[in-house]
Design an enzyme around this catalytic site. Structure first.
Site: not given
Length: 794
Positions: A162-163
């Site tokens: 994720a980011k």
């Protein structure tokens, strides 16, 4: 939990000036860039407007993402991934975009856009940093989230990727404004992150204080949840050893690589580009293990000493003077020439793209350890590879940070904190094992370490990704779910079938030698007209369907009516089962099947005949003897009609027979002159084996004797392999031929085959509510396992 209790100050200047812009700048004086992703320098930012290097970092990172995409495609090709699966792995699980409006210190309102891209959760909760930067946009965040998916997989920690980020200039916001912005962002996404959903961490423009604010705000909604973020202050559940984790991981990775080539840290000379968090820790630890660091550089300058730099003094100097420039323990030189210094090991630990086609030919190091993200351009990679330089790729080499973030998460969940020695010991284990796994992939795919790491990561994610395939035979949906999956090699029968009556003359079985002629009328035997028979076909005394009409006068040996069973006694000896016979003897049993079906096909009242065998798998005659059974019916069973309808649908759409198109190499077990043994995509059990004619054939009884013997030989091989691999399991098989009175228009898609089903007490089958078949084993895996079973038969 109050916000005050979550406050962590970067230094006394922050505490003194937290209400004005100078406090904001002090807040940024010590934040770490890319703490978890491998951005390695702790930059001193005195004025945000002079921090234009951040945009450069973003540009370099975007170049890194292009390289990552290139490497992913190469890895997918090496792994032979299906194009649909390849595309599925690139599409993010969820994209989040929220508006964050806050009151500023001067009373005005400011709006910012926040993003969170959750790329993949096949291997566990998603993991990735949150960055604050003016250039944050969905495309960048999406690509970085994908990069985290591969990195966590290579590290073999149970995370996806994720980011996230907010499009803001953190240097232009006060500390109180940053806190309000962080809390509003958390309010907007708190239902979409969580301890077992998505675990954020610091990144560019954020730090442990930011994580403390997120933790506090999230806990207002969900209760105290320290594991919801990592990279926290120690007092709030952060892990000891986190600050040194990426640099220590570089040390362990370097040790593993050098040991592979019969070398050690103590007999090597090192050059390190970048003396921030990662570079300084790597230098310190390498020095402690006897390595000689002869040159380092940072944004302020470069220094070298061929006798070895005093790393402890250099670290103190860099902290006091904001860089290595002016250090008296070495000779100053041009930082641009550092990469080409003569050394054994080069560790780029600064920005990406520093090793390129302009300087690659001049590099004299024998090993390169990529502590930075993407320090080596693809063109330079090729040049260095031709020169014989060994490169340990960034996706593995700088994974120490995210690994210790995982340890922090584990400690928070357990509510039991580790001492620093345990953290470091576990990190060594992960990095050492990780290198071994990368090397195994290199050997498997005959590739370099970079492709070894990427194939390792992509393969792990691919294997963990639930896959929906269109059944190649019957055109139905099949889900191969790793959540339920077991490796084919793990399947074993815990209740192997053994002969209940090893005495060949045991009199309790009505079908055994000495009693069968008293129990049931014989239809025929092989050889015919002899007392010394091998195979007998008799009427079943205990039929599952009625045999209540007299034999037809038109055809001797044929019984008509509602249906009936015949029994094929395959051997006079009770303790001998079909897999125990020779290939030729199994072939003779198949000939007996064929002859009896040919007799039954002459009767116009019978619509369908099925040959099947239950070896310890069901009640009836098979409880006492290994018999085959033949059932004749005056109607076509609904399951057979449904199978033909599905095959017709496939044929109408493609113009091809589904079975003829189903025999790809990856699901092939064995083959003979006229038949293929495959593990089909249509299996609705843990797995099945199908034996399919090479040529399109509608009727089993059209076999000539040569093909029947060939079929029997292949059947013997498959039954032997199943017995060896699965601990002699109960099984059943069934010959799925076509109905006798099939319209000519059905012949192009009606294809007979044998279905063999080992009974392993794990059923896939129809999943109520999903409309799909669930299969706990990937067919190509089962085929590979059975293909490799050593099988020497007579």
């Amino acid at each position: 939990m109050s916000s005050k209790s979550c406050s962590v100050h970067a230094g006394s200047s922050m505490a003194e000036n937290c209400s004005d812009r100078r406090g904001s700048r002090a807040y940024h004086n010590n934040y770490e860039i890319g703490r978890e992703q491998g951005f390695v320098s702790r930059f001193i930012v005195g004025d945000w407007r002079r921090g234009l290097w951040l945009a450069t970092v973003v540009d370099l990172q975007m170049n890194a993402l292009a390289a990552t995409s290139r490497n992913f495609k190469k890895a997918a090709k090496l792994l032979g991934l299906d194009t649909k699966l390849e595309k599925s792995l690139l599409i993010p699980f969820r994209e989040i975009k929220v508006e964050c409006t806050i009151p500023k210190d001067d009373g005005t309102l400011a709006s910012f856009v926040g993003f969170r891209v959750q790329h993949d959760n096949a291997r566990g909760p998603m993991k990735g940093g949150i960055r604050y930067h003016p250039e944050v946009d969905p495309d960048e965040v999406n690509a970085l989230a994908q990069l985290m998916t591969w990195k966590t997989a290579v590290a073999n920690i149970p995370y996806g990727g994720a980011k996230g980020g907010i499009g803001c200039a953190p240097g232009e916001l006060s500390v109180s404004e940053l806190e309000r912005l962080t809390r509003v962002f958390t309010q907007k996404i708190h239902d979409l992150i969580g301890v077992h959903i998505d675990v954020p961490a610091p990144d560019m423009g954020t730090n442990p204080q930011t994580m403390a604010w997120i933790l506090d705000e999230y806990s207002k909604f969900h209760g105290y949840s320290p594991a919801v973020v990592t990279g926290k202050p120690i007092d709030l559940g952060g892990s000891l050893g986190r600050d040194a984790a990426t640099g220590r991981g570089v040390l362990f990775a370097t040790q593993a690589l050098l040991e592979e080539y019969g070398k050690s840290i103590s007999d090597q000379q090192f050059v390190i580009q970048g003396f921030g968090n990662v570079g300084s820790w790597a230098a310190k630890l390498i020095n402690e293990f006897g390595g000689k660091v002869i040159a380092v550089s940072d944004a302020s300058g470069a220094v070298k000493n061929l006798k070895g730099l005093d790393i402890d003094k250099l670290i103190r100097h860099a902290l006091e003077n904001r860089g290595v420039k002016g250090f008296s323990g070495g000779e100053a030189f041009d930082p641009k020439s550092l990469l080409t210094e003569d050394c054994d090991v080069l560790i780029p630990a600064a920005l990406g793209g520093v090793i390129n086609r302009e300087n690659a030919n001049d590099i004299r190091a024998k090993f390169i350890i990529e502590a930075a993200n993407h320090p080596t351009d693809p063109e330079a990679d090729e040049i260095l590879s031709k020169k014989g330089v060994i490169i340990l790729p960034d996706i593995f080499a700088n994974s120490g940070g995210v690994t210790v973030s995982y340890f922090e998460w584990v400690q928070n969940i357990q509510g039991f904190m580790w001492d620093e020695d345990k953290v470091n010991s576990e990190l060594r284990t992960y990095m050492t094992n990780g290198f071994k796994h990368v090397k195994e992939m290199c050997k498997t795919h005959s590739c370099d370490l970079r492709m070894g790491a990427f194939t390792l990561g992509v393969n792990r994610v691919a294997r963990a990704t639930p896959e929906i395939r269109k059944d190649a035979v019957f055109n139905r949906l099949v889900i191969f779910s790793p959540a339920r999956s077991r490796r084919p090699s793990d399947f074993k029968s815990h209740s192997p079938t053994k002969s209940p009556n090893p005495n060949p003359k045991h009199l309790s079985c009505p079908f055994c030698l000495g009693r069968e002629h008293d129990c049931a009328p014989e239809i025929f035997r092989i050889p015919r007209d002899t007392d010394d028979w091998k195979i007998r076909v008799i009427e079943n005394l205990y039929p599952a369907v009625r045999r209540d009409l007299e034999p037809s006068s038109c055809c001797e040996g044929v019984v008509i009516g509602f249906g009936f069973h015949d029994v094929v006694i395959e051997t006079p000896v009770h303790g001998i089962h079909l897999p125990d016979l020779s290939q030729a003897e199994v072939g003779e049993v198949v000939v007996a099947y064929k002859e009896r079906v040919c007799q039954l096909a002459k009767n116009g009242l019978l619509e369908y005949v099925q040959v099947f065998k239950n070896y310890g798998a069901s009640a009836g005659a098979s409880m006492t003897h290994s018999h085959s059974q033949i059932i004749g019916l005056p109607l076509v069973p609904p399951t057979v009609s449904a199978r033909l309808d599905s095959l017709k649908e496939v044929f109408d759409k493609s113009g091809k027979c589904g079975l003829c198109e189903a025999s790809s190499e990856d699901i092939l077990i064995n083959e003979s002159n006229y038949f293929l043994a495959i593990v089909p995509f249509a299996a609705s059990f843990p797995f099945e084996v199908w034996i399919v004619p090479r040529e399109h054939t509608s009727y089993f009884h059209d076999l000539n004797e040569q093909k029947a013997m060939d079929f029997g030989g292949l059947l013997k091989v498959i039954l032997t392999k199943l017995s060896k691999q699965l601990n002699d399991p109960p099984y059943n098989f069934m010959i799925h031929s076509s109905p006798f009175h099939l319209p000519p228009s059905h012949l192009p898609f009606a294809h007979w085959f044998m279905q063999i089903v080992p009974q392993l007490n794990v059923v896939g089958g129809f999943e109520i509510g999903s409309g799909c078949y669930i299969n706990p084993v990937f067919p190509e895996d089962a085929a590979k396992v059975l293909r490799e079973v050593n099988c020497t038969i007579n």
